[in-house]
Design a protein around this motif. Sequence first.
Motif: not given
Length: 786
Positions: A32-40, A85-97
């Motif tokens: 959830l933090a990476l969704e707002h700051a993918p390079a954190d 790789l730059t994490l996008s919303a689709s990445h976050i969705d997949a990883l949350l799954h």
Amino acid sequence: MSTEDDLSHVPLLELFREDAATQTRVLSDGLLALEHAPADATALEACMRAAHSLKGAARIIGLQNGVDIAHLMEECFVCAQRGELTLSASHIDALLHGIDLIARVGETNPAEAVTRADVDAFAMRLASSHAAPRVSSSAAAGTTTGSSKDDEEATMRAALALLGADAAALGGGSPRTASDAFPDAAKPAVEPEPQPASARERMTRDAGRMLRVRADNLDRLLSLAGESLVESRSLKPFAESMLRVKRTQREAARALDAFYEALAEHLDPQVLASLGDVRALLSNAQQLLAARIDELDRFDRRSANLAQQLYDEALQCRMRPFGDATHAYPRLVRDLARSLGKRVRFSIVGSATQVDRDILDMLDAPLGHLLRNALDHGVETPEERVAKGKPAEATLTLDARHSAGKLLISVGDDGAGVDLERLRAAVVRRQFTDEDTAARLSEQELLEFLLLPGFSMREHVTDVSGRGVGLDAVREMVTAVRGAVRIYNEPGHGVRFVLQLPLTLSVIRSLLVDVGGEAYAFPLAHVRRTLELPRDDIDMLEGQQHFPFEGRPVGLVTAHQLLGADAAEETRASVSVVVIGDEHETYGVAVDRFLGERMLVVQPLDARLGKVKDIAAGALMENGDVVLIVDIDDLLRSVDKLVRGGQLDRVRRAEGVAARQRKRVLVVEDSLTVRELERKLLEKRGYAVTVAVDGMDGWNALHGASFDLVVTDIDMPRMDGIELVTLIKRDALLKTMPVLIVSYKDRDEDRRRGLEAGADYYLAKGSFHDEALLDAVRDLIGEAHG
């Protein structure tokens, strides 16, 4: 038994589930933090380590599906760390799954268990999230020619290769590790040999370590700590009795000194020498007793302080940070907001706020309802917010804090707020009231409808809301813990729901009452009013006793009947009444007398007793006496049952009360002659008199019955009058009772001692006559039939 011993008996699968719960929480927060700051970098590192730990834990107990899922997630984080790789919303969705799948790994229920198909689907979903941004990579790999299906397969293959997984791995083999995919990055720097930690370092390291403790063990610990606190306070009366022994010994020494001086000229030297030896022994005994009393006093203070600290720490063990119950909410808000097409920045304030364990466990469903309600009803879509001049991203806040002795939990948003006219129309449409009544309702009265069962402002049911089964659950939970809900609405700018809850369910403020000679506690949160009801105000209405309360008749019942206690033999001109219930169902419960307010430590009843009718729990008072805490909801059900059956006992009306009720006086006097004289004088005037032969006898009598006045002498065996007055004025239940001292000592210093001890009146026997005593009694408590 050590913690390690305890864990050795826990199945490995259960340990894995606990470890997975901890690591998936880290992953969820990080994603959830990476969704707002993918390079954190910090969040990426935390996620990579959590996935790596999950992979190792799953491998140890042979959960290959868990190993594969965690490996794919770990490789994704490694790619992001390397900048490939730059994490996008689709990445976050997949990883949350993937997190959801990890939570199901090891599930014994076949319907819930993770299969190879689930793992393959997750790999494909994770790979497909790379497809669009990596078309150029596919082209570079020579996959840009041919059909779109070929392009898609080539893109998928390239993405899978990036994750270090191939077709064999997805078919059930072992995926490659991060070191296989990225040999340069996977080789850790050579670390120095770890040195043994010092004791201080180990203590610092273990300071925040969490241990699993059963809830019933904590409850027993708190109960024992409360008993220890009560026992520690029993030393003070014993120390006070030792002081009386010391005073008696001092008086004996003075008498011996006077005897020695009076006979010194008449006795032979040998007798005087013997008396001198006795005086020396008595002096030594005095010094030894004084030293021991001093030690006992210090021990009493240390014991009381230690017991208080033990109790405070045991009580603190029941408290947990508010954040322990909020880990799932960021994910819930994020997923629901995306499904509704809304953008929301969710923040939790006060995660460290300490909350009672039982209250925290009850908060999950109500807070979930409030958050879903805010997202569905309150927050607008980005387009609507921009059109209103608001930021496209809405703000949703969950806040917990302590204020004025209460726990305040609020859920607020900066959305549209509640449209009062739409709400008014919904109230009429749902047939909660008619149009005329609805038009007269104030804003706060309208907002209260949001909390009623079956109420919703939605005209059509959706998969999120519309059934009217959300906010009523919030009100039900808050009512169960004796709290309240407040709604603050600002149309067009948002709404805030505030839950006002007690800090703990372990300690409650209660009203103590006497019923048939036994103490009972009514939780103050359920007490609407206490009053002394004149018996003339009791009326009969439809065969049931009532009394006027807030402009309407309220039913009157007796605590003796409800609690199975013996009815009082005497009746007063008024009745002590505890008013309980709410605006819909209110009753007055007649008790014998009020004993005051107390903070009580709740002691759960033994489970072998089952549910005790009308009783919720027990508690110990400061003097060690047991008090039962009344279950108000159960009591109201009992009243309702008796009303329907027409079985209610009646409180005696005012007829003949003055003839039956007499004020009670306790006479404490060691002289038989004086004692009987005072008794006859007072009884002749109409007072009910009880006698005691000395201070100790009088003190015991005060704990066995109630009195309106104490008349006491000063010089008495076992306990003198000054000590008795002091004990009475220190006792929370007796300190308001007037005390009259009648003594032969009429010097100013004697009078001052008596009054300083707390006596309300000092009468010297030297000027004693019948009317002087009776006048003094009348001044203090009035006539015998008051």
